[in-house]
Design a protein around this motif. Structure first.
Motif, PDB file in Angstrom:
ATOM      1  N   ALA A  16      22.194  20.082 -14.100  1.00  0.00           N
ATOM      2  CA  ALA A  16      23.527  19.469 -14.029  1.00  0.00           C
ATOM      3  C   ALA A  16      24.549  20.523 -14.427  1.00  0.00           C
ATOM      4  O   ALA A  16      24.626  20.921 -15.594  1.00  0.00           O
ATOM      5  N   MET A  17      25.311  20.980 -13.459  1.00  0.00           N
ATOM      6  CA  MET A  17      26.312  22.008 -13.726  1.00  0.00           C
ATOM      7  C   MET A  17      27.651  21.374 -14.037  1.00  0.00           C
ATOM      8  O   MET A  17      27.981  20.289 -13.531  1.00  0.00           O
ATOM      9  N   HIS A  18      28.453  22.046 -14.866  1.00  0.00           N
ATOM     10  CA  HIS A  18      29.822  21.593 -15.103  1.00  0.00           C
ATOM     11  C   HIS A  18      30.651  21.844 -13.843  1.00  0.00           C
ATOM     12  O   HIS A  18      30.664  22.944 -13.304  1.00  0.00           O
ATOM     13  N   TRP A  19      31.353  20.814 -13.397  1.00  0.00           N
ATOM     14  CA  TRP A  19      32.043  20.834 -12.098  1.00  0.00           C
ATOM     15  C   TRP A  19      33.210  19.876 -12.153  1.00  0.00           C
ATOM     16  O   TRP A  19      33.134  18.817 -12.789  1.00  0.00           O
ATOM     17  N   ALA A  75      34.886  23.428 -25.760  1.00  0.00           N
ATOM     18  CA  ALA A  75      34.778  22.030 -26.157  1.00  0.00           C
ATOM     19  C   ALA A  75      34.859  21.102 -24.955  1.00  0.00           C
ATOM     20  O   ALA A  75      34.113  20.108 -24.869  1.00  0.00           O
ATOM     21  N   ASP A  76      35.742  21.409 -24.015  1.00  0.00           N
ATOM     22  CA  ASP A  76      35.901  20.553 -22.840  1.00  0.00           C
ATOM     23  C   ASP A  76      34.644  20.554 -21.977  1.00  0.00           C
ATOM     24  O   ASP A  76      34.193  19.500 -21.500  1.00  0.00           O
ATOM     25  N   ARG A 122      31.537  21.289 -22.918  1.00  0.00           N
ATOM     26  CA  ARG A 122      30.441  20.601 -23.628  1.00  0.00           C
ATOM     27  C   ARG A 122      30.623  19.086 -23.562  1.00  0.00           C
ATOM     28  O   ARG A 122      29.657  18.345 -23.348  1.00  0.00           O
ATOM     29  N   ARG A 123      31.851  18.620 -23.714  1.00  0.00           N
ATOM     30  CA  ARG A 123      32.102  17.179 -23.655  1.00  0.00           C
ATOM     31  C   ARG A 123      31.812  16.635 -22.261  1.00  0.00           C
ATOM     32  O   ARG A 123      31.166  15.583 -22.114  1.00  0.00           O
ATOM     33  N   GLU A 124      32.259  17.330 -21.235  1.00  0.00           N
ATOM     34  CA  GLU A 124      32.059  16.843 -19.869  1.00  0.00           C
ATOM     35  C   GLU A 124      30.587  16.910 -19.465  1.00  0.00           C
ATOM     36  O   GLU A 124      30.091  16.030 -18.738  1.00  0.00           O
ATOM     37  N   LEU A 125      29.867  17.914 -19.935  1.00  0.00           N
ATOM     38  CA  LEU A 125      28.424  17.938 -19.690  1.00  0.00           C
ATOM     39  C   LEU A 125      27.737  16.812 -20.450  1.00  0.00           C
ATOM     40  O   LEU A 125      26.767  16.219 -19.956  1.00  0.00           O
ATOM     41  N   GLY A 126      28.225  16.500 -21.642  1.00  0.00           N
ATOM     42  CA  GLY A 126      27.687  15.357 -22.380  1.00  0.00           C
ATOM     43  C   GLY A 126      27.864  14.059 -21.617  1.00  0.00           C
ATOM     44  O   GLY A 126      26.982  13.179 -21.643  1.00  0.00           O
ATOM     45  N   ASP A 127      28.978  13.919 -20.905  1.00  0.00           N
ATOM     46  CA  ASP A 127      29.187  12.737 -20.065  1.00  0.00           C
ATOM     47  C   ASP A 127      28.143  12.681 -18.949  1.00  0.00           C
ATOM     48  O   ASP A 127      27.654  11.602 -18.590  1.00  0.00           O
TER      49      ASP A 127
END
Length: 282
Positions: A121-124, A142-143, A145-150
């Motif tokens: 799952a890549m950040h995109w 931080a952004d 990491r948070r979006e990957l956590g989602d």
């Protein structure tokens, strides 16, 4: 992870491996250079590129996946489409490498859960034709990491097991320049979140800008391999699970150096030269 682009418009190799025979031969050459995984993709994600029809992506990818699997390769399919992911896994692929992290296709998470494949799952934040407009962060580390956590939460809700999940900070995607470097510098923080991490810096624009000549012109993609190998060594030392590269030999050597260096730093290690690069996969 060696890159096998089955596209006519790749930013890095200009379609040199577009035919199935050429792509398979290239994949086998990457294995000989030390690749552990071959990442087969049939749709370019270079900045500004347009999407190809799903039927065309399947025609490009499936024969190459099947042929490489028959030769004993561990294959990843680089796709944002659930149908391509399902068909590639049925053809023998073990890994689904989705640069959209599931945001491009609502059916992707269900496909991952059904196939049981490892899922990157890549950040995109958006497709290649708009992603540069989305390079806006309050704090990029931080952004991301948070979006990957989602993405992890959504994968779990869809029935995907944690041991299937790999995370990728998405270097170069909605990150056109300087915002890539804090992500690399803070890679141990992402590793500490508990999932294997894939790093894909190979030949990307931010390396070209770093290596620009006195005239300010960025170094072309093929002149970025030594910088890529440096990133590979540092990523390995920071705990990355895998690096995705176009030129395998240099990065394979760099990762061996990082592994031996890390082993030599441990009190119980007297000789780091026997350290291998073969890590456990999810």
């Amino acid at each position: 992870m060696g890159v096998v682009n089955v596209t006519p418009d790749s930013f890095s190799d200009g379609g040199r491996w577009f035919t199935p025979d050429a792509a398979v031969a290239h994949g086998l050459a990457l294995l000989a250079e030390g690749a552990d995984v071959l990442d087969v993709g049939g749709e370019s994600t270079r900045p500004g590129s347009r999407r190809v029809p799903v039927e065309e992506e399947l025609v490009r990818v499936l024969p190459v996946v099947e042929a490489l699997v028959r030769r004993g390769a561990t294959v990843s399919v680089d796709t944002t489409r659930a149908v391509v992911a399902r068909e590639a896994v049925a053809a023998g692929a073990h890994i689904i490498n989705d640069v959209s992290g599931g945001l491009a296709d609502d059916a992707m998470y269900a496909a991952v859960a059904r196939t049981g494949a490892v899922y990157v799952a890549m950040h995109w934040r958006g497709h290649a034709d708009v992603m540069d407009e989305l390079d806006r962060y309050d704090d990029v580390v931080a952004d991301v990491r948070r979006e990957l956590g989602d993405r992890v939460a959504a994968l779990r809700a869809a029935g995907v097991h944690d041991e299937q999940i790999v995370l990728d900070p998405g270097l170069g995607f909605a990150k056109s320049g300087a915002s890539n470097w804090p992500l690399l510098a803070h890679l141990p923080d992402l590793v500490a979140d508990g999932f294997p991490v894939l790093v894909g810096a190979s030949r990307k624009r931010f390396l070209g800008h770093l290596l620009a000549g006195p005239d300010g012109v960025p170094a072309p993609p093929l002149a970025r391999d030594r910088a890529t190998a440096a990133v590979s060594a540092l990523a390995a030392a920071a705990g990355a699970w895998c690096v995705r590269v176009h030129e395998v030999a240099g990065s394979a050597d760099a990762v061996r150096v990082a592994a031996a260096w890390s082993a030599g730093a441990r009190p119980d290690s007297s000789d780091g030269t026997s350290t291998t690069t073969q890590g456990s996969r999810p």
